[in-house]
Design a protein around this motif. Structure first.
Motif, PDB file in Angstrom:
ATOM      1  N   SER A  57       0.841  -1.207   0.000  1.00 54.74           N
ATOM      2  CA  SER A  57       0.000   0.000   0.000  1.00 54.74           C
ATOM      3  C   SER A  57       0.875   1.257   0.000  1.00 54.74           C
ATOM      4  CB  SER A  57      -0.904   0.031   1.230  1.00 54.74           C
ATOM      5  OG  SER A  57      -1.648  -1.140   1.324  1.00 54.74           O
ATOM      6  N   ILE A  59       3.656   1.537  -1.611  1.00 55.05           N
ATOM      7  CA  ILE A  59       4.075   1.731  -3.010  1.00 55.05           C
ATOM      8  C   ILE A  59       2.962   2.449  -3.775  1.00 55.05           C
ATOM      9  CG2 ILE A  59       4.754   0.529  -5.151  1.00 55.05           C
ATOM     10  CD1 ILE A  59       6.840   0.363  -2.845  1.00 55.05           C
ATOM     11  N   GLY A  60       1.728   2.011  -3.543  1.00 51.10           N
ATOM     12  CA  GLY A  60       0.577   2.666  -4.165  1.00 51.10           C
ATOM     13  C   GLY A  60       0.482   4.133  -3.766  1.00 51.10           C
ATOM     14  N   MET A  63       3.207   6.009  -5.695  1.00 47.60           N
ATOM     15  CA  MET A  63       2.829   6.105  -7.116  1.00 47.60           C
ATOM     16  C   MET A  63       1.733   7.143  -7.333  1.00 47.60           C
ATOM     17  SD  MET A  63       2.824   2.041  -8.092  1.00 47.60           S
ATOM     18  CE  MET A  63       1.383   2.202  -9.110  1.00 47.60           C
ATOM     19  N   GLY A  64       0.730   7.094  -6.475  1.00 48.39           N
ATOM     20  CA  GLY A  64      -0.405   8.017  -6.587  1.00 48.39           C
ATOM     21  C   GLY A  64       0.008   9.466  -6.399  1.00 48.39           C
ATOM     22  N   ARG A  65       0.910   9.724  -5.403  1.00 50.51           N
ATOM     23  CA  ARG A  65       1.360  11.103  -5.150  1.00 50.51           C
ATOM     24  C   ARG A  65       2.258  11.577  -6.287  1.00 50.51           C
ATOM     25  NH1 ARG A  65      -1.363   8.911  -2.873  1.00 50.51           N
ATOM     26  NH2 ARG A  65      -2.787  10.114  -4.088  1.00 50.51           N
ATOM     27  N   LYS A  67       2.014  10.777  -9.480  1.00 55.19           N
ATOM     28  CA  LYS A  67       1.138  11.171 -10.597  1.00 55.19           C
ATOM     29  C   LYS A  67       0.471  12.515 -10.310  1.00 55.19           C
ATOM     30  CE  LYS A  67      -0.009   6.456 -11.916  1.00 55.19           C
ATOM     31  NZ  LYS A  67      -0.986   5.407 -11.631  1.00 55.19           N
ATOM     32  N   SER A  92       9.327  -2.877  -6.542  1.00 53.52           N
ATOM     33  CA  SER A  92       8.275  -2.110  -7.215  1.00 53.52           C
ATOM     34  C   SER A  92       8.763  -1.446  -8.504  1.00 53.52           C
ATOM     35  CB  SER A  92       7.754  -1.022  -6.274  1.00 53.52           C
ATOM     36  OG  SER A  92       8.726   0.007  -6.129  1.00 53.52           O
TER      37      SER A  92
ATOM     38  N   GLU B 106      -4.608   3.541  -6.878  1.00 55.59           N
ATOM     39  CA  GLU B 106      -3.857   3.608  -5.623  1.00 55.59           C
ATOM     40  C   GLU B 106      -3.335   2.230  -5.189  1.00 55.59           C
ATOM     41  OE1 GLU B 106      -2.877   6.262  -3.845  1.00 55.59           O
ATOM     42  OE2 GLU B 106      -3.847   7.703  -5.152  1.00 55.59           O
ATOM     43  N   ARG B 107      -3.668   1.176  -5.926  1.00 52.80           N
ATOM     44  CA  ARG B 107      -3.150  -0.155  -5.620  1.00 52.80           C
ATOM     45  C   ARG B 107      -1.993  -0.456  -6.568  1.00 52.80           C
ATOM     46  NH1 ARG B 107      -3.814  -0.998  -1.052  1.00 52.80           N
ATOM     47  NH2 ARG B 107      -3.081  -3.089  -1.440  1.00 52.80           N
ATOM     48  N   SER B 108      -0.926  -1.014  -6.011  1.00 50.51           N
ATOM     49  CA  SER B 108       0.289  -1.208  -6.816  1.00 50.51           C
ATOM     50  C   SER B 108       0.267  -2.496  -7.631  1.00 50.51           C
ATOM     51  CB  SER B 108       1.496  -1.221  -5.892  1.00 50.51           C
ATOM     52  OG  SER B 108       1.458  -2.353  -5.036  1.00 50.51           O
ATOM     53  N   LEU B 110       1.152  -5.328  -6.461  1.00 47.96           N
ATOM     54  CA  LEU B 110       2.342  -6.082  -6.034  1.00 47.96           C
ATOM     55  C   LEU B 110       2.059  -7.102  -4.934  1.00 47.96           C
ATOM     56  CD1 LEU B 110       5.048  -3.275  -5.942  1.00 47.96           C
ATOM     57  CD2 LEU B 110       5.001  -5.226  -7.476  1.00 47.96           C
TER      58      LEU B 110
END
Lengths: 100, 151
Positions: A57, A59-60, A63-65, A67, A92, B106-108, B110
């Motif tokens: 989570s 990593i998500g 990634m989200g921030r 973008k 990742s 928001e989900r990777s 992984l």
């Protein structure tokens, strides 16, 4: 879990404390995104120095921030990543983005 | 076949606040094997991923029960099962591909890759409309037993 937001003229630093999982990520995201849309910083720093635990989570969340801040014309840096989180980050592929 | 020397079962609602509960429970149970900090962190991370999958995917349309069981074998193997009775996975192979996700931006994607990397063995069984079981195994080198033998 907590997020402390530090603001300067063009930079926002989000100091994240505690665990990052799917549950806590929602609140961390809300606080950070609120500040991004309000302040539109040229640089957003995510300070992971106080992170005790992180699953994918986290990593998500990065990634989200990434973008979001890119869309707003800014840059992202992730700083003070504890050694124990490095394996997850390497897996990742996020290191290729040049944000560490 | 190694003998089971301890076993635990716990079930809880698929509320996201229970992700940390599941990690804490499994860490407390595994602690008797005297794992290293890294071994413990690997197990906690894998369980967090498995439980999150039940919440985000298995029970995406409501709250259901998550069944967590763990067994410790005399050879130091810890065997953990995370089961839901949710919607199931249509294509397990595809779901296990790194970066594949149906969970939004928001989900990777992984989760399974992390479970594979952080544990020694993973098995996923799923039936659409019935639910999913993720079985995770890890061998913990029992330092206390080794020390006892040495004495």
């Amino acid at each position: 879990m907590g997020v402390e937001i530090l603001k300067s003229s063009s930079e926002v630093t989000a100091k994240i404390e505690g665990d990052i999982d799917h549950h806590t990520a929602a609140e961390i995201r809300r606080i950070i995104d609120e500040n991004i849309s309000l302040l539109r910083p040229s640089l957003l720093k995510l300070d992971f120095g106080g992170v005790q635990f992180m699953d994918s989570s986290g990593i998500g969340l990065i990634m989200g921030r990434f973008k979001l801040v890119k869309t707003a014309g800014g840059n992202l840096k992730v700083v003070n990543v504890p050694r124990r989180l490095e394996r997850m980050i390497k897996m990742s592929g996020l290191t290729k983005l040049g944000i560490f | 076949m190694a003998e089971v020397i301890n076993e635990m079962n716990v079930n809880f609602f698929s509320r996201s606040c229970n992700e940390s509960f599941a990690r804490t429970v499994i860490a407390a149970f595994v602690a008797q094997l005297d794992p290293t900090i890294d071994e413990l962190a690997d197990i906690k991370t894998a369980i967090s991923e498995a439980v999150t999958n039940c919440i985000v995917h298995g029970y995406k349309s409501g709250i259901g029960k998550i069944y967590l069981t763990a067994k410790i074998y005399e050879n130091g193997r810890i065997s953990i099962k995370v089961k839901d009775r949710g919607c199931g996975i249509e294509n397990v192979e595809q779901a296990m591909e790194p970066l594949f996700t149906t969970g939004g931006s928001e989900r990777s994607g992984l989760g399974f890759a992390v479970m594979q990397s952080f544990m020694d063995k993973i098995k996923v069984t799923s039936k659409v409309g019935k639910g999913t079981t993720v079985s995770l195994d890890k061998y913990i080198i029992r330092r206390t037993v080794k020390n006892e033998k040495n004495q």
